[in-house]
Design a protein around this motif. Structure first.
Motif, PDB file in Angstrom:
ATOM      1  N   VAL A 118       0.839  -1.200   0.000  1.00 18.64           N
ATOM      2  CA  VAL A 118       0.000   0.000   0.000  1.00 18.64           C
ATOM      3  C   VAL A 118       0.873   1.249   0.000  1.00 18.64           C
ATOM      4  O   VAL A 118       0.667   2.178  -0.787  1.00 18.64           O
ATOM      5  N   ILE A 149       1.104   4.098  -3.027  1.00 21.48           N
ATOM      6  CA  ILE A 149       0.770   5.506  -2.772  1.00 21.48           C
ATOM      7  C   ILE A 149       1.969   6.392  -3.096  1.00 21.48           C
ATOM      8  O   ILE A 149       1.845   7.402  -3.802  1.00 21.48           O
ATOM      9  N   ARG A 164      -1.684   4.491  -6.594  1.00 25.37           N
ATOM     10  CA  ARG A 164      -2.899   4.369  -5.793  1.00 25.37           C
ATOM     11  C   ARG A 164      -3.109   5.681  -5.046  1.00 25.37           C
ATOM     12  O   ARG A 164      -2.169   6.283  -4.560  1.00 25.37           O
ATOM     13  N   ARG A 165      -4.351   6.108  -4.978  1.00 23.61           N
ATOM     14  CA  ARG A 165      -4.670   7.309  -4.205  1.00 23.61           C
ATOM     15  C   ARG A 165      -4.869   6.916  -2.740  1.00 23.61           C
ATOM     16  O   ARG A 165      -5.451   5.877  -2.454  1.00 23.61           O
ATOM     17  N   PRO A 166      -4.412   7.774  -1.821  1.00 25.34           N
ATOM     18  CA  PRO A 166      -4.624   7.455  -0.408  1.00 25.34           C
ATOM     19  C   PRO A 166      -6.090   7.639  -0.022  1.00 25.34           C
ATOM     20  O   PRO A 166      -6.807   8.427  -0.642  1.00 25.34           O
ATOM     21  N   THR A 167      -6.511   6.897   0.985  1.00 29.05           N
ATOM     22  CA  THR A 167      -7.844   7.116   1.549  1.00 29.05           C
ATOM     23  C   THR A 167      -7.814   8.447   2.290  1.00 29.05           C
ATOM     24  O   THR A 167      -6.749   9.032   2.505  1.00 29.05           O
ATOM     25  N   TRP A 168      -8.984   8.928   2.714  1.00 31.29           N
ATOM     26  CA  TRP A 168      -9.029  10.182   3.490  1.00 31.29           C
ATOM     27  C   TRP A 168      -8.187  10.059   4.751  1.00 31.29           C
ATOM     28  O   TRP A 168      -7.448  10.971   5.112  1.00 31.29           O
ATOM     29  N   GLU A 169      -8.286   8.933   5.409  1.00 29.68           N
ATOM     30  CA  GLU A 169      -7.522   8.727   6.645  1.00 29.68           C
ATOM     31  C   GLU A 169      -6.017   8.712   6.361  1.00 29.68           C
ATOM     32  O   GLU A 169      -5.227   9.307   7.097  1.00 29.68           O
ATOM     33  N   GLN A 170      -5.620   8.051   5.293  1.00 24.11           N
ATOM     34  CA  GLN A 170      -4.207   8.022   4.927  1.00 24.11           C
ATOM     35  C   GLN A 170      -3.719   9.424   4.540  1.00 24.11           C
ATOM     36  O   GLN A 170      -2.602   9.819   4.901  1.00 24.11           O
ATOM     37  N   ARG A 195      -4.905  12.286   5.661  1.00 21.89           N
ATOM     38  CA  ARG A 195      -4.766  13.038   6.922  1.00 21.89           C
ATOM     39  C   ARG A 195      -3.477  12.666   7.633  1.00 21.89           C
ATOM     40  O   ARG A 195      -2.771  13.515   8.175  1.00 21.89           O
TER      41      ARG A 195
END
Length: 146
Positions: free
Chosen positions: A99, A103, A108-114, A116
């Motif tokens: 992961v 990124i 790959r795009r990070p999730t909102w949490e990632q 932050r």
């Protein structure tokens, strides 16, 4: 066999650090930062590079230049280097090795949490993440090539 002097960039004479007041100063500062960007963190040249980048950003802001946020992968790589961290240092923060690699390499795009977490840990400006989202939305809404 390569020697250390063949691998490291040569020392250069650093000009005095001063405000950028004209287009000529601006062009000279851009040329200088292109030379300095390849030096190792912690060297006098890399320190000068970081100061000149701030002076360039200040000039561009004062002149009203529109500055696009860098690609997220570039921002992450630069922030890691500036902080003396490796991709592996992000594993406990944002996910497993695969992961993190995806990124960092822009696959790959990070999730909102990632996102932050990357903002908190690396200090990446929120604008970089917003630009990434904007580019994604625009590309998703473009008509397919005929």
């Amino acid at each position: 066999m390569l020697t250390l002097t063949q691998v490291l960039p040569p020392k250069i004479a650093l000009p005095a650090i001063k405000p950028i007041r004209s287009k000529e100063d601006y062009k000279a500062a851009l040329e200088l930062t292109n030379e300095l960007m390849h030096y190792e963190t912690g060297t006098e040249e890399k320190d000068a590079y970081q100061v000149w980048v701030l002076l360039i950003e200040d000039y561009e802001k004062r002149m009203g230049y529109e500055i696009e946020a860098p690609p997220l992968s570039y921002a992450i790589t630069e922030a890691l280097e500036e902080k003396g961290l490796k991709q592996a240092d992000l594993i406990p923060e944002i996910g497993d090795k695969t992961v993190v690699s995806k990124i960092v390499n822009g696959k790959r795009r990070p999730t909102w949490e990632q996102a932050r977490t990357l903002h908190r840990v690396l200090g990446i400006p929120v604008e970089v993440f917003l630009a990434e989202i904007r580019d994604f939305i625009v590309s998703e809404n473009e008509p397919a090539a005929a």
